[in-house]
Design a protein around this motif. Sequence first.
Motif, PDB file in Angstrom:
ATOM      1  N   ASP A 160      28.090  80.105  21.951  1.00 25.83           N
ATOM      2  CA  ASP A 160      26.949  79.873  21.075  1.00 25.83           C
ATOM      3  C   ASP A 160      27.215  78.748  20.084  1.00 25.83           C
ATOM      4  OD1 ASP A 160      24.304  80.612  20.125  1.00 25.83           O
ATOM      5  OD2 ASP A 160      25.327  81.412  18.361  1.00 25.83           O
ATOM      6  N   ARG A 161      28.429  78.660  19.578  1.00 27.68           N
ATOM      7  CA  ARG A 161      28.710  77.718  18.495  1.00 27.68           C
ATOM      8  C   ARG A 161      29.373  76.426  18.942  1.00 27.68           C
ATOM      9  NH1 ARG A 161      30.404  81.956  13.707  1.00 27.68           N
ATOM     10  NH2 ARG A 161      28.426  83.066  13.777  1.00 27.68           N
ATOM     11  N   LEU A 162      30.084  76.466  20.067  1.00 27.29           N
ATOM     12  CA  LEU A 162      30.890  75.294  20.437  1.00 27.29           C
ATOM     13  C   LEU A 162      30.515  74.636  21.761  1.00 27.29           C
ATOM     14  CD1 LEU A 162      34.365  76.719  19.334  1.00 27.29           C
ATOM     15  CD2 LEU A 162      32.890  75.150  18.067  1.00 27.29           C
ATOM     16  N   THR A 163      29.506  75.159  22.453  1.00 25.99           N
ATOM     17  CA  THR A 163      29.089  74.540  23.715  1.00 25.99           C
ATOM     18  C   THR A 163      27.573  74.389  23.744  1.00 25.99           C
ATOM     19  OG1 THR A 163      28.663  76.522  25.061  1.00 25.99           O
ATOM     20  CG2 THR A 163      30.971  75.819  24.871  1.00 25.99           C
ATOM     21  N   GLY A 164      27.100  73.759  24.785  1.00 22.34           N
ATOM     22  CA  GLY A 164      25.664  73.598  24.964  1.00 22.34           C
ATOM     23  C   GLY A 164      25.067  74.680  25.838  1.00 22.34           C
ATOM     24  N   SER A 165      25.737  75.824  25.964  1.00 22.70           N
ATOM     25  CA  SER A 165      25.233  76.895  26.820  1.00 22.70           C
ATOM     26  C   SER A 165      23.844  77.336  26.367  1.00 22.70           C
ATOM     27  CB  SER A 165      26.186  78.092  26.803  1.00 22.70           C
ATOM     28  OG  SER A 165      25.653  79.158  27.569  1.00 22.70           O
ATOM     29  N   THR A 166      22.937  77.466  27.324  1.00 18.34           N
ATOM     30  CA  THR A 166      21.582  77.917  27.016  1.00 18.34           C
ATOM     31  C   THR A 166      21.439  79.437  27.121  1.00 18.34           C
ATOM     32  OG1 THR A 166      20.935  77.562  29.315  1.00 18.34           O
ATOM     33  CG2 THR A 166      20.535  75.743  27.769  1.00 18.34           C
ATOM     34  N   VAL A 167      22.464  80.095  27.632  1.00 16.22           N
ATOM     35  CA  VAL A 167      22.427  81.556  27.813  1.00 16.22           C
ATOM     36  C   VAL A 167      23.780  82.155  27.398  1.00 16.22           C
ATOM     37  CG1 VAL A 167      20.631  81.697  29.588  1.00 16.22           C
ATOM     38  CG2 VAL A 167      22.958  81.124  30.256  1.00 16.22           C
ATOM     39  N   PRO A 168      24.169  81.980  26.135  1.00 12.86           N
ATOM     40  CA  PRO A 168      25.533  82.357  25.744  1.00 12.86           C
ATOM     41  C   PRO A 168      25.865  83.843  25.897  1.00 12.86           C
ATOM     42  CG  PRO A 168      24.229  81.803  23.807  1.00 12.86           C
ATOM     43  CD  PRO A 168      23.412  81.423  25.007  1.00 12.86           C
ATOM     44  N   LEU A 169      24.931  84.744  25.548  1.00 11.12           N
ATOM     45  CA  LEU A 169      25.252  86.173  25.637  1.00 11.12           C
ATOM     46  C   LEU A 169      25.370  86.614  27.090  1.00 11.12           C
ATOM     47  CD1 LEU A 169      25.832  88.909  24.410  1.00 11.12           C
ATOM     48  CD2 LEU A 169      23.350  89.296  24.235  1.00 11.12           C
ATOM     49  N   ALA A 170      24.403  86.238  27.926  1.00  9.07           N
ATOM     50  CA  ALA A 170      24.463  86.618  29.344  1.00  9.07           C
ATOM     51  C   ALA A 170      25.686  86.023  30.019  1.00  9.07           C
ATOM     52  CB  ALA A 170      23.186  86.163  30.056  1.00  9.07           C
ATOM     53  N   ASP A 171      26.001  84.772  29.686  1.00  9.95           N
ATOM     54  CA  ASP A 171      27.171  84.101  30.257  1.00  9.95           C
ATOM     55  C   ASP A 171      28.452  84.824  29.838  1.00  9.95           C
ATOM     56  OD1 ASP A 171      28.558  82.176  31.700  1.00  9.95           O
ATOM     57  OD2 ASP A 171      28.061  80.512  30.373  1.00  9.95           O
ATOM     58  N   ALA A 172      28.520  85.219  28.569  1.00  5.13           N
ATOM     59  CA  ALA A 172      29.711  85.911  28.054  1.00  5.13           C
ATOM     60  C   ALA A 172      29.861  87.296  28.674  1.00  5.13           C
ATOM     61  CB  ALA A 172      29.629  86.015  26.532  1.00  5.13           C
ATOM     62  N   LEU A 173      28.766  88.058  28.725  1.00  7.45           N
ATOM     63  CA  LEU A 173      28.827  89.426  29.251  1.00  7.45           C
ATOM     64  C   LEU A 173      29.207  89.449  30.725  1.00  7.45           C
ATOM     65  CD1 LEU A 173      28.420  92.463  28.938  1.00  7.45           C
ATOM     66  CD2 LEU A 173      25.966  92.103  29.323  1.00  7.45           C
TER      67      LEU A 173
END
Length: 201
Positions: A122-135
């Motif tokens: 969420d804070r250091l990349t351009g990910s558009t889906v940080p929570l789903a990507d992390a989980l």
Amino acid sequence: MIDWLNSTALTAFGVATTWAEVLGFGTGLLNVGLLVRQHILNWPLGILNVLLLMVVFGAAGLYADMGLQVVYVILGCYGWWAWLHGGADRASLAVRATTGAEWLALAAAGVLLTGGLWLFLDRLTGSTVPLADALTTALSLLATYGQTRKLLENWWLRIAADVIYIPLYGYKGLWLTAILYVAFLTLCVLGLRAWRRAVLA
């Protein structure tokens, strides 16, 4: 080689599909099919599969999934060794149920991995889906660890991840990969049944 892998192989659902995604689809299906059967060749084929998917996810901006593939290569090498020599007296491993202590450790690791990756993405990349990507990354890592130890319940963790991956990849326009994960979900159910029979045998 990377340029060729990222070039268009075909159009699926109106979206250009790369050679990396097509080859990842094929090697992924073969890999999980071999895993269901507890065949040792699932490991080298799985390593090839994750290298291909690393290219796919990098191009799609799924950075946690891309990084996860590096970890999968390491776990693939470990799993290959563990299945051959990681059992009692260096014998091959047998399928077994996950213990209560292992579940607690997996749950704690899952919460820490998901939270840490979510903040990072969420804070250091351009990910558009940080929570789903992390989980999904956390669930996949825990499932792969379970696979390396032949823990029966690794299939439940894979099923949970696949249920999230399917709409996620559709959202990102990776339709062939989404279809692959529908097939993975089916194979996971078959794997759970087959490994359960191995525990009861």
